[in-house]
Design a protein around this motif. Structure first.
Motif, PDB file in Angstrom:
ATOM      1  N   ALA A  36       1.287  -1.160  -0.052  1.00 14.85           N
ATOM      2  CA  ALA A  36       0.260   0.022   0.188  1.00 14.85           C
ATOM      3  C   ALA A  36       1.493   1.395  -0.092  1.00 14.85           C
ATOM      4  N   TYR A  37       2.590   1.474   0.350  1.00 13.15           N
ATOM      5  CA  TYR A  37       2.462   2.510   0.127  1.00 13.15           C
ATOM      6  C   TYR A  37       3.478   2.554  -0.581  1.00 13.15           C
ATOM      7  N   PRO A  38       3.506   3.910  -1.391  1.00 16.52           N
ATOM      8  CA  PRO A  38       3.533   4.031  -2.750  1.00 16.52           C
ATOM      9  C   PRO A  38       5.532   3.599  -3.120  1.00 16.52           C
ATOM     10  N   GLY A  39       5.313   2.925  -3.650  1.00 18.33           N
ATOM     11  CA  GLY A  39       6.903   2.469  -4.243  1.00 18.33           C
ATOM     12  C   GLY A  39       6.924   0.810  -3.932  1.00 18.33           C
ATOM     13  N   ASN A  40       6.724   0.500  -3.223  1.00 20.06           N
ATOM     14  CA  ASN A  40       6.984  -0.681  -2.444  1.00 20.06           C
ATOM     15  C   ASN A  40       6.881  -1.848  -3.512  1.00 20.06           C
TER      16      ASN A  40
ATOM     17  N   GLN B 278      10.646  -5.109  -1.258  1.00 15.77           N
ATOM     18  CA  GLN B 278      10.243  -5.075  -0.309  1.00 15.77           C
ATOM     19  C   GLN B 278       9.584  -6.067   0.987  1.00 15.77           C
ATOM     20  N   LEU B 279       8.855  -6.811  -0.185  1.00 17.63           N
ATOM     21  CA  LEU B 279       8.129  -8.456   0.299  1.00 17.63           C
ATOM     22  C   LEU B 279       8.953  -9.004   0.758  1.00 17.63           C
ATOM     23  N   TRP B 280      10.442  -8.571  -0.097  1.00 14.37           N
ATOM     24  CA  TRP B 280      10.846 -10.177   0.748  1.00 14.37           C
ATOM     25  C   TRP B 280      12.326  -9.625   1.591  1.00 14.37           C
TER      26      TRP B 280
END
Length: 366
Positions: A48-52, A56-58
């Motif tokens: 939901a954060y812009p650019g993620n 970012q999941l890893w």
């Protein structure tokens, strides 16, 4: 042979190898399943954060996985012990060992020694990896999975009272007069009524004026529903820097040495420390719980496999192990409430179930 703790080197290595392989196999299975479920539940908030994106999941997986490993390693030791001993019993290997003159304690000795190694690895892993990942993950969650300021001494979401007003910051970094605040909110109250809310992206302590400086502040009027820019403002002349750094101490995000230092600082400031002292001792007792699992699960090793009670004995061993975890959590909760002394809250379940496991082993096998 009856008086030798490890009567056979070959047998000891065989038992230890079986114990370790099954323990870490169970741990890997649990981590994969639980990490997948956890990621499914939190991936929406991360993206939901812009650019993620995938990176970012890893990154989240890298921070969350150590916590899952630390929490479920004792469970894995218990389940690995039960699987191993039940299999040896089913294949009559336990009977062969006892026929060779080995006592129950001699059969379990390699498992206890291997479990001690697991406990030492667990403690080192908690100190070097888990504490840091917990602090980083808490700070990342505090900024809604956005960029984290690169500062040391990060703490998240402390609350401080300024007279009748409440002050909170999403991130607190630094110590002493070098404290930096991020996402600051001041809730101004008159009596029990909220009047205005002041928000600022950053704040710092100014030693010369002994006050706090907020940059880019905005004020929301609750009654009128209006908002206006305040720019740079000062507040909290009565708030000391250590009130932010000591207002909230997360024991899971600190190493044993850091938590001990924080307890000392709180004690010097006249703050209650019983809850943190229980968590401090629990940093030692929790890894050592791996030592109990071979003893508590040993009920699955003995008894005749052909009697049809192997499954029942395995369930009994599992019940004893899970009863320890329930008692440990209950004791720690009572310590946090102040009902138990900190040392007793952390160590009582360990010694209680050690005596219980030894009693069952002596009464049934020795």
């Amino acid at each position: 042979m009856q008086f030798d703790f490890f009567p056979s080197r070959q047998m000891s290595w065989y038992m230890a190898r079986l114990f370790l392989t099954r323990t870490f196999a169970v741990l890997a299975m649990l981590v994969i399943i639980l990490q997948t479920l956890d990621l499914l539940g939190n991936s929406g908030d991360i993206l939901a954060y812009p650019g993620n994106g995938d990176a970012q999941l890893w990154h989240y997986v890298g921070l969350r996985a150590p916590q899952i490993i630390a929490r479920f390693l004792p469970f894995s030791v218990l389940l690995g012990t039960l699987i191993m001993l039940a299999s040896l019993n089913q294949n009559s290997e336990i009977i062969s060992m006892k026929a060779a003159g080995l006592s129950a304690h001699q059969i379990l000795a390699p498992l206890v020694a291997a479990a001690l190694g697991v406990a030492l690895i667990s403690y080192a892993f908690n100190e070097r990896v888990v504490a840091r990942s917990t602090a980083s993950l808490s700070a990342w969650e505090a900024v809604d999975y956005g960029p984290i300021p690169r500062d040391s001494g990060i703490k998240t979401n402390p609350w401080v009272r300024d007279g009748n007003n409440l002050v909170t910051a999403a991130i607190v970094a630094g110590r002493g007069t070098n404290v930096q605040l991020r996402k600051v909110e001041i809730f101004n109250r008159v009596g029990n009524s909220l009047t205005t809310i002041v928000q600022a992206p950053r704040g710092r302590y100014e030693a010369l004026t002994k006050s706090w400086v907020l940059e880019g502040a905005r004020q929301f009027d609750v009654a009128r529903g209006t908002e206006r820019n305040l720019g740079t403002i000062r507040f909290g002349r009565d708030i000391r820097p250590d009130q932010f750094t000591l207002a909230k101490v997360d024991p899971d995000a600190l190493t044993f040495k850091e938590l001990k230092a924080a307890i000392s600082d709180l004690h010097d400031a006249g703050r209650p420390t019983a809850e943190l002292e229980a968590s401090l001792w629990h940093k030692l007792s929790s890894p050592l719980s791996a030592l109990l699992m071979p003893i508590l699960g040993s009920v699955a090793a003995f008894g005749l496999a052909r009697s049809g009670q192997l499954f029942i004995r395995a369930v009994m061993g599992m019940a004893l192990g899970f009863a320890y975890f329930v008692a440990d959590n209950f004791s720690l909760a009572m310590g946090n409430l102040g009902a138990y002394p900190p040392f007793l809250a952390a160590w009582a379940p360990f010694f209680l179930f050690l005596l219980l496991g030894e009693t069952v082993l002596f009464r049934t096998e020795e």
